[in-house]
Design a protein around this motif. Structure first.
Motif, PDB file in Angstrom:
ATOM      1  N   LEU A 117       0.865  -1.174   0.000  1.00 37.61           N
ATOM      2  CA  LEU A 117       0.000   0.000   0.000  1.00 37.61           C
ATOM      3  C   LEU A 117       0.901   1.224   0.000  1.00 37.61           C
ATOM      4  CD1 LEU A 117      -2.637  -1.015   2.701  1.00 37.61           C
ATOM      5  CD2 LEU A 117      -2.772  -1.315   0.230  1.00 37.61           C
ATOM      6  N   VAL A 118       0.705   2.145  -0.929  1.00 36.97           N
ATOM      7  CA  VAL A 118       1.598   3.292  -1.071  1.00 36.97           C
ATOM      8  C   VAL A 118       0.783   4.580  -1.108  1.00 36.97           C
ATOM      9  CG1 VAL A 118       3.436   4.348  -2.421  1.00 36.97           C
ATOM     10  CG2 VAL A 118       3.171   1.863  -2.431  1.00 36.97           C
ATOM     11  N   GLU A 119       1.196   5.553  -0.301  1.00 40.48           N
ATOM     12  CA  GLU A 119       0.576   6.875  -0.331  1.00 40.48           C
ATOM     13  C   GLU A 119       1.650   7.891  -0.678  1.00 40.48           C
ATOM     14  OE1 GLU A 119      -2.669   9.571   1.978  1.00 40.48           O
ATOM     15  OE2 GLU A 119      -2.074   7.633   2.771  1.00 40.48           O
ATOM     16  N   PRO A 120       1.627   8.459  -1.893  1.00 40.90           N
ATOM     17  CA  PRO A 120       2.648   9.429  -2.303  1.00 40.90           C
ATOM     18  C   PRO A 120       2.263  10.858  -1.951  1.00 40.90           C
ATOM     19  CG  PRO A 120       1.363   8.743  -4.208  1.00 40.90           C
ATOM     20  CD  PRO A 120       0.780   8.039  -3.021  1.00 40.90           C
ATOM     21  N   VAL A 121       3.241  11.627  -1.482  1.00 41.94           N
ATOM     22  CA  VAL A 121       3.073  13.065  -1.258  1.00 41.94           C
ATOM     23  C   VAL A 121       4.312  13.758  -1.808  1.00 41.94           C
ATOM     24  CG1 VAL A 121       1.596  12.821   0.769  1.00 41.94           C
ATOM     25  CG2 VAL A 121       4.075  12.942   1.063  1.00 41.94           C
ATOM     26  N   GLY A 122       4.196  15.081  -2.075  1.00 42.57           N
ATOM     27  CA  GLY A 122       5.284  15.786  -2.733  1.00 42.57           C
ATOM     28  C   GLY A 122       6.067  16.735  -1.862  1.00 42.57           C
ATOM     29  N   THR A 123       5.679  16.908  -0.596  1.00 38.13           N
ATOM     30  CA  THR A 123       6.383  17.846   0.281  1.00 38.13           C
ATOM     31  C   THR A 123       6.585  17.258   1.667  1.00 38.13           C
ATOM     32  OG1 THR A 123       4.381  18.921   1.171  1.00 38.13           O
ATOM     33  CG2 THR A 123       5.262  19.775  -0.922  1.00 38.13           C
ATOM     34  N   GLY A 124       7.552  17.826   2.372  1.00 40.34           N
ATOM     35  CA  GLY A 124       7.775  17.416   3.746  1.00 40.34           C
ATOM     36  C   GLY A 124       6.613  17.795   4.637  1.00 40.34           C
ATOM     37  N   GLY A 125       5.971  18.926   4.350  1.00 42.45           N
ATOM     38  CA  GLY A 125       4.836  19.350   5.155  1.00 42.45           C
ATOM     39  C   GLY A 125       3.670  18.385   5.078  1.00 42.45           C
ATOM     40  N   GLU A 126       3.378  17.895   3.863  1.00 46.50           N
ATOM     41  CA  GLU A 126       2.308  16.899   3.708  1.00 46.50           C
ATOM     42  C   GLU A 126       2.655  15.626   4.467  1.00 46.50           C
ATOM     43  OE1 GLU A 126       0.383  16.972  -0.548  1.00 46.50           O
ATOM     44  OE2 GLU A 126       2.536  17.408  -0.730  1.00 46.50           O
ATOM     45  N   ALA A 127       3.904  15.207   4.357  1.00 40.78           N
ATOM     46  CA  ALA A 127       4.339  14.007   5.063  1.00 40.78           C
ATOM     47  C   ALA A 127       4.244  14.200   6.565  1.00 40.78           C
ATOM     48  CB  ALA A 127       5.774  13.662   4.659  1.00 40.78           C
ATOM     49  N   ASP A 128       4.633  15.367   7.035  1.00 42.62           N
ATOM     50  CA  ASP A 128       4.581  15.665   8.464  1.00 42.62           C
ATOM     51  C   ASP A 128       3.159  15.527   8.988  1.00 42.62           C
ATOM     52  OD1 ASP A 128       6.040  16.799  10.855  1.00 42.62           O
ATOM     53  OD2 ASP A 128       4.501  18.344  10.613  1.00 42.62           O
ATOM     54  N   PHE A 129       2.194  16.073   8.257  1.00 43.50           N
ATOM     55  CA  PHE A 129       0.792  15.981   8.663  1.00 43.50           C
ATOM     56  C   PHE A 129       0.325  14.525   8.719  1.00 43.50           C
ATOM     57  CE2 PHE A 129      -3.697  15.622   7.429  1.00 43.50           C
ATOM     58  CZ  PHE A 129      -4.296  16.311   8.485  1.00 43.50           C
ATOM     59  N   LEU A 130       0.628  13.754   7.667  1.00 45.23           N
ATOM     60  CA  LEU A 130       0.167  12.371   7.613  1.00 45.23           C
ATOM     61  C   LEU A 130       0.816  11.506   8.679  1.00 45.23           C
ATOM     62  CD1 LEU A 130      -0.063  11.757   3.764  1.00 45.23           C
ATOM     63  CD2 LEU A 130      -1.949  12.008   5.390  1.00 45.23           C
ATOM     64  N   LEU A 131       2.093  11.730   8.955  1.00 45.73           N
ATOM     65  CA  LEU A 131       2.768  10.931   9.968  1.00 45.73           C
ATOM     66  C   LEU A 131       2.185  11.163  11.357  1.00 45.73           C
ATOM     67  CD1 LEU A 131       6.510  11.178   8.834  1.00 45.73           C
ATOM     68  CD2 LEU A 131       5.062   9.131   8.863  1.00 45.73           C
ATOM     69  N   LYS A 132       1.533  12.303  11.537  1.00 50.96           N
ATOM     70  CA  LYS A 132       0.938  12.615  12.838  1.00 50.96           C
ATOM     71  C   LYS A 132      -0.542  12.275  12.911  1.00 50.96           C
ATOM     72  CE  LYS A 132       4.406  16.152  13.664  1.00 50.96           C
ATOM     73  NZ  LYS A 132       4.735  17.599  13.650  1.00 50.96           N
ATOM     74  N   THR A 133      -1.110  11.857  11.781  1.00 47.30           N
ATOM     75  CA  THR A 133      -2.540  11.548  11.765  1.00 47.30           C
ATOM     76  C   THR A 133      -2.856  10.145  11.258  1.00 47.30           C
ATOM     77  OG1 THR A 133      -2.747  12.569   9.559  1.00 47.30           O
ATOM     78  CG2 THR A 133      -3.206  13.960  11.469  1.00 47.30           C
ATOM     79  N   GLU A 134      -1.897   9.499  10.594  1.00 42.96           N
ATOM     80  CA  GLU A 134      -2.111   8.169  10.035  1.00 42.96           C
ATOM     81  C   GLU A 134      -1.017   7.222  10.533  1.00 42.96           C
ATOM     82  OE1 GLU A 134      -4.775   7.421   8.235  1.00 42.96           O
ATOM     83  OE2 GLU A 134      -5.496   9.495   8.202  1.00 42.96           O
TER      84      GLU A 134
END
Length: 222
Positions: free
Chosen positions: A26-43
């Motif tokens: 299962l892969v969820e791609p994002v293009g910025t560190g900010g998007e990744a930061d949000f997802l790592l704290k919510t998913e």
């Protein structure tokens, strides 16, 4: 295995995500560190693929920040930078492994699976529980030496239970790690797939712990 792919090169991200999905991830791609930061704290994810050249800050900055915030899941750094000093900076920030562009997708896949396996305390690529075996590299499942035919979803579910064994895994944890964020199942879907695994592997192989979740057992029920 649920992967967060942080890569701003859209064509590369799409190609890599597609290849990894074809291998059952299962892969969820994002293009910025900010998007990744949000997802790592919510998913919930099992591993991160992190490019260093992001539009909103160097990947090492984001990685160091995540480690300071006790986000400790495995991170595979992906970059075009070949100098040892850049690699050293990545490791110093908290990277677990490194792949330099251009790369072979198979290498990325092997490294991801090894990182996740070791994060659960498994050194060998084949997980064994009694007479049940799961090859984390090839995705093959055997029972008493004979191959077992599983769907991709059943393989992901079984693989996660075997990585976590002997720990009890809650429905919520299974939902977060085995299913896409946009396709999270209700409890009945999980029950149905657990039932299918029991029919293929033996009814006593997966234990339901009331109010807690599921636990996979060896052939002796322990």
């Amino acid at each position: 295995m649920k992967v967060l792919l942080v890569e701003d090169d859209q064509s590369l991200a799409e190609a890599l995500a597609s290849a990894l999905r074809d291998s059952g991830l299962l892969v969820e791609p994002v293009g910025t560190g900010g998007e990744a930061d949000f997802l790592l704290k919510t998913e919930r994810y099992d591993v991160v693929i992190l490019d260093l050249g992001l539009p909103d800050g160097n990947g090492t900055h984001w990685l160091s920040r995540w480690r300071d915030e006790q986000i400790d899941l495995p991170v595979l750094v992906l970059t075009a930078r070949e100098r040892w000093s850049d690699k050293a900076a990545g490791f110093a920030a908290g990277a677990d492994d490194y792949v330099t562009k251009p790369f072979e997708t198979a290498e990325v896949l092997f490294r991801l699976r090894a990182l996740v396996r070791r994060s659960y305390g498994h050194a060998h690529p084949v997980l064994n529980l009694g007479d049940l075996s799961y090859d984390t590299h090839g995705g093959q499942v055997t029972l008493a030496g004979l191959p077992v035919s599983l769907t991709a979803q059943e393989t992901r579910l079984l693989g996660y239970l075997m990585h976590a064994a002997p720990r009890i895994v809650s429905r919520t944890e299974l939902s977060e790690h085995v299913y896409d964020r946009d396709q999270e199942p209700d409890s009945n879907v999980i029950d149905v797939q657990i039932g299918r695994l029991r029919r293929k592997l033996g009814r006593d192989r997966i234990e339901t712990v009331r109010g807690q979740g599921y636990r996979i057992l060896d052939a002796g029920g322990a």
